[in-house]
Design an enzyme around this catalytic site. Structure first.
Site, mmCIF file in Angstrom:
data_model
loop_
_atom_site.group_PDB
_atom_site.id
_atom_site.type_symbol
_atom_site.label_atom_id
_atom_site.label_comp_id
_atom_site.label_asym_id
_atom_site.label_seq_id
_atom_site.Cartn_x
_atom_site.Cartn_y
_atom_site.Cartn_z
ATOM 1 N N GLN B 259 -96.523 -34.845 62.669
ATOM 2 C CA GLN B 259 -96.016 -35.631 63.413
ATOM 3 C C GLN B 259 -95.473 -34.385 64.421
ATOM 4 O OE1 GLN B 259 -96.357 -39.093 64.655
ATOM 5 N NE2 GLN B 259 -98.066 -38.735 63.284
ATOM 6 N N HIS B 262 -96.756 -32.514 67.487
ATOM 7 C CA HIS B 262 -96.260 -33.467 68.470
ATOM 8 C C HIS B 262 -96.054 -32.754 69.695
ATOM 9 C CE1 HIS B 262 -100.224 -35.862 68.244
ATOM 10 N NE2 HIS B 262 -99.057 -36.770 67.044
ATOM 11 N N GLU B 327 -92.341 -45.355 62.651
ATOM 12 C CA GLU B 327 -93.881 -45.912 63.771
ATOM 13 C C GLU B 327 -94.065 -46.008 62.105
ATOM 14 O OE1 GLU B 327 -94.573 -42.251 66.496
ATOM 15 O OE2 GLU B 327 -96.177 -43.537 67.724
ATOM 16 N N HIS B 328 -94.926 -44.868 61.629
ATOM 17 C CA HIS B 328 -95.818 -44.774 61.174
ATOM 18 C C HIS B 328 -94.984 -44.433 59.085
ATOM 19 C CE1 HIS B 328 -97.730 -42.232 64.987
ATOM 20 N NE2 HIS B 328 -98.670 -42.706 63.931
ATOM 21 N N ASP B 361 -104.831 -41.668 63.496
ATOM 22 C CA ASP B 361 -104.872 -41.318 64.734
ATOM 23 C C ASP B 361 -106.039 -41.194 65.446
ATOM 24 O OD1 ASP B 361 -101.663 -40.478 64.895
ATOM 25 O OD2 ASP B 361 -101.918 -38.665 64.634
ATOM 26 N N HIS B 420 -87.647 -85.648 86.680
ATOM 27 C CA HIS B 420 -88.382 -85.628 85.301
ATOM 28 C C HIS B 420 -88.242 -86.882 84.687
ATOM 29 C CE1 HIS B 420 -87.604 -81.194 86.286
ATOM 30 N NE2 HIS B 420 -88.147 -80.149 84.646
#
Lengths: 435, 435
Positions: B259, B262, B327-328, B361, B420
């Site tokens: 990670q 990235h 996230e992961h 991934d 209505h």
């Protein structure tokens, strides 16, 4: 006068496009005001919320008065007449039964490579529901927001419902209790959205905010999106009725008025294959407007945004309907079911002349929080899924990794992400060593 | 040095809170710039897009060069080495197989009141996928965005992928072709988002925009939300690994680095119940950083945002993990499955030491577009459902309306929505007349 269009008008396409892109909301730039309010609530918490509530709702409260006490709720709920209580309970039970069918399934399987894959759904921990406006606030909206959250399994549910000048609707409090809401705060506007998104000393922050509101509430929801989840940015309500001549014009007229009476910005459109029927419905609308309580709202809505569109045939009706992507679509035609099956974009469809849209607002079972302003092209009404999220699952065995790992390594290298490749390679090397 | 925290530190809670709210993105106010770009593209269409592309990507194009031609794609795809093509094809087929299981079911039933209820899912008509940047653009992201759309049944799929200085990644074009994309535009940034949302003379507008991007793309997506649907506002990537001492520290180290490499703003966190193991992993990270190609990115990420958290036991690990809502989430523990079952908030879980996150991934099957920045508390990774919407259905018979209509009328009157109520009453009166 509402717009009358006919498929054989020379400029039909241009007129229909104009109808499609009619501007129904003012451009008033509320965004700067809302940004300031959110910053103020983040910085000063309760103090900001209390000041803004004093300013906008004319309510001088202490922090300990932000929420209704259990006793206050009991006292208010005790005032609800029996017929209304029974109707609300029937609505709650029907809405619950519908939404329970939306609960999604978990999955787990092993594929041919030996990889175990799947997913698991879980509820958000806490949700906050925005309920607009004082005495005019809608108990039905409480049910429509809170019950899906409750069915999803949300652990903590709160409502923010402003009570301008201290006026609260007892039915809203009863609806909150019927749908498992823990706390009802008597605050509104952008300050309520900010308080739910970021928390204050008194108000615990939530993970998801849903519910309709005015332009300030909508702008605040857009701004806090990401910090919390939101359902949608709602605009004024709308209805499209597709009807053939085989209908009582008065039924269709009251159906059109049932949206028009919500809001001067609401839009009601009739598509019919019979010009005479279209004229008859317009006449019936005018007749009803003579006596309707909310004619001061429904009248301007129908005059400014209403439309009667005469089409060649029902195939063209479906085509135009998909371009409109209506929030509510009522189909009162001989072949209502066949026409409904052809529609691709609509929030909710009401099939056949015995299904007035108002049934869906209260008691049918499906949600009445629906995508407006043509957003049914890409979004859905509120559901149990809005209060849940999905975690994907993967579990490799050494054999599975040996089977698919090399391809992952190849792709990692092609993307110049060496460590990605190494994380696979380190394990594959161990396998090779052991073999 | 990354942060080291231990459950028995006196200020553990404060330190963990600080970790949770660590600011990883700059505050640069891109919003005003993005607002101008969107307005420009809405006003001037292609001309604006071409000018902005010349300015930001240093590419002088004509309107007829905005999209890759079929021949250009063929030529680029022909350059892809066989091993990479095979790996991409395996990835595409596995991602497709996983996502096909997400296709939702329609429903229709008749309840005890005689009301016919249900819902129907349908795909959005057109989706636009944003694929960031030039040679460094990721073919895997094309598959992860386009295949769910294709499986959903989206009729028209386009990609916007900027090609700064004219550099395009052939694998991105191959991935586009493998996943049924009709058109690839060589544009990026807020101008690409605006073009997809509003359309230009050359670029047809879409209904939904998905895919990651920089701060400008994220701000543009937030602004066009409502005009089109969007998937999420993505932030920098992150991983949380929960590992016991029964692991090779080097495996965990490369997982953390996968990670960190990235983005300098990425975050990698290890939670372990063994302080010595935590130290060993940190040492292994340092060792790997000596030779890692992207050490200039992964190093600062690990130094500035990395963390090793030593917990009392795995129950505490789960509690902290849910507060992070990663996230992961990789779980490399003896009882990985049992721990995974207790986690409530995570985008994707990788179970057991043989499941490095990198598998997810590329090739595992689940989507790699996942909720960042703690948004797994309320949202999910990309799925087939993001490209579909649900239309609710209701059909009353006269008998069903007689059964539940009066309650709807009661609630309508209580909400002061007379029309209505009248829309129900008009029909009930007919029934009474006929009876």
């Amino acid at each position: 006068m509402p717009v009358f269009l006919s498929h054989d008008d020379a400029d039909f396409d241009a007129q229909f496009e104009a109808l499609l892109h009619m501007k129904r909301e003012s451009d008033a730039d509320v965004d700067a005001v809302v940004a300031d309010i959110i910053a103020d609530v983040r910085n000063r918490g309760d103090a900001a919320v209390l000041e803004l509530t004093a300013k906008f709702d004319r309510m001088e409260l202490g922090a300990d008065q932000l929420a209704f006490t259990s006793e206050e709720m009991d006292a208010a709920i005790a005032q609800v007449p029996e017929a209304e209580r029974a109707a609300l309970e029937l609505a709650a039970s029907r809405i619950r039964a519908y939404h329970e069918r939306q609960l999604p399934q978990d999955a787990r399987w092993t594929d041919e490579a030996g990889a175990e894959l799947g997913w698991r759904w879980s509820a958000v921990d806490a949700a906050g529901l925005y309920v607009p406006g004082g005495l005019a606030s809608y108990p039905s909206s409480v049910l429509m927001n809170a019950i899906p959250a409750q069915v999803a399994g949300v652990r903590r549910l709160c409502i923010c419902a402003p009570t301008p000048d201290g006026l609260a609707n007892p039915l809203v409090l009863l609806a909150a209790r019927l749908s498992g809401v823990d706390t009802v705060y008597r605050i509104g506007g952008a300050q309520a959205v900010a308080a739910m998104a970021y928390g204050t000393q008194t108000i615990q922050r939530v993970d998801k905010i849903t519910g309709p509101g005015n332009a300030f509430v909508a702008a605040a929801k857009r701004r806090v999106f990401g910090q919390v989840g939101i359902d949608m940015i709602a605009g004024p309500s709308e209805i499209l009725v597709i009807a053939d001549a085989n209908n009582d014009p008065d039924w269709i007229a009251v159906d059109l008025l049932s949206q028009a009476e919500h809001d001067e910005s609401a839009q009601s459109i009739l598509i019919t294959d019979d010009a005479g029927f279209g004229q008859a419905v317009a006449a019936a609308v005018d007749a009803r407007l003579q006596t309707l309580e909310r004619a001061h709202i429904a009248g301007p809505s129908w005059r400014d945004f209403g439309a009667v569109v005469v089409v060649r045939d029902m195939a063209q009706a479906v085509e135009l309907s998909d371009r409109i992507a209506p929030e509510h679509l009522e189909i009162a035609c001989d072949d209502a079911e066949g026409i409904a099956a052809k529609v691709r974009h609509a929030g909710a469809i009401f099939i056949g002349a015995w299904t007035p849209e108002a049934i869906g607002d209260y008691i049918g079972g499906p949600n009445h929080v629906l995508p407006t302003a043509r957003s049914a092209r890409f979004s859905s009404g509120l559901s149990v899924l809005d209060f849940m999220k999905r975690t994907t699952l993967a579990r490799m065995t050494p054999e599975a990794l040996a089977a698919i790992g090399p391809a992952a390594e190849t792709l990692a290298i092609s993307e110049s992400l060496e460590a990605h490749g190494l994380s696979v390679r380190a394990r594959l090397d161990r396998l090779n060593t052991e073999a």
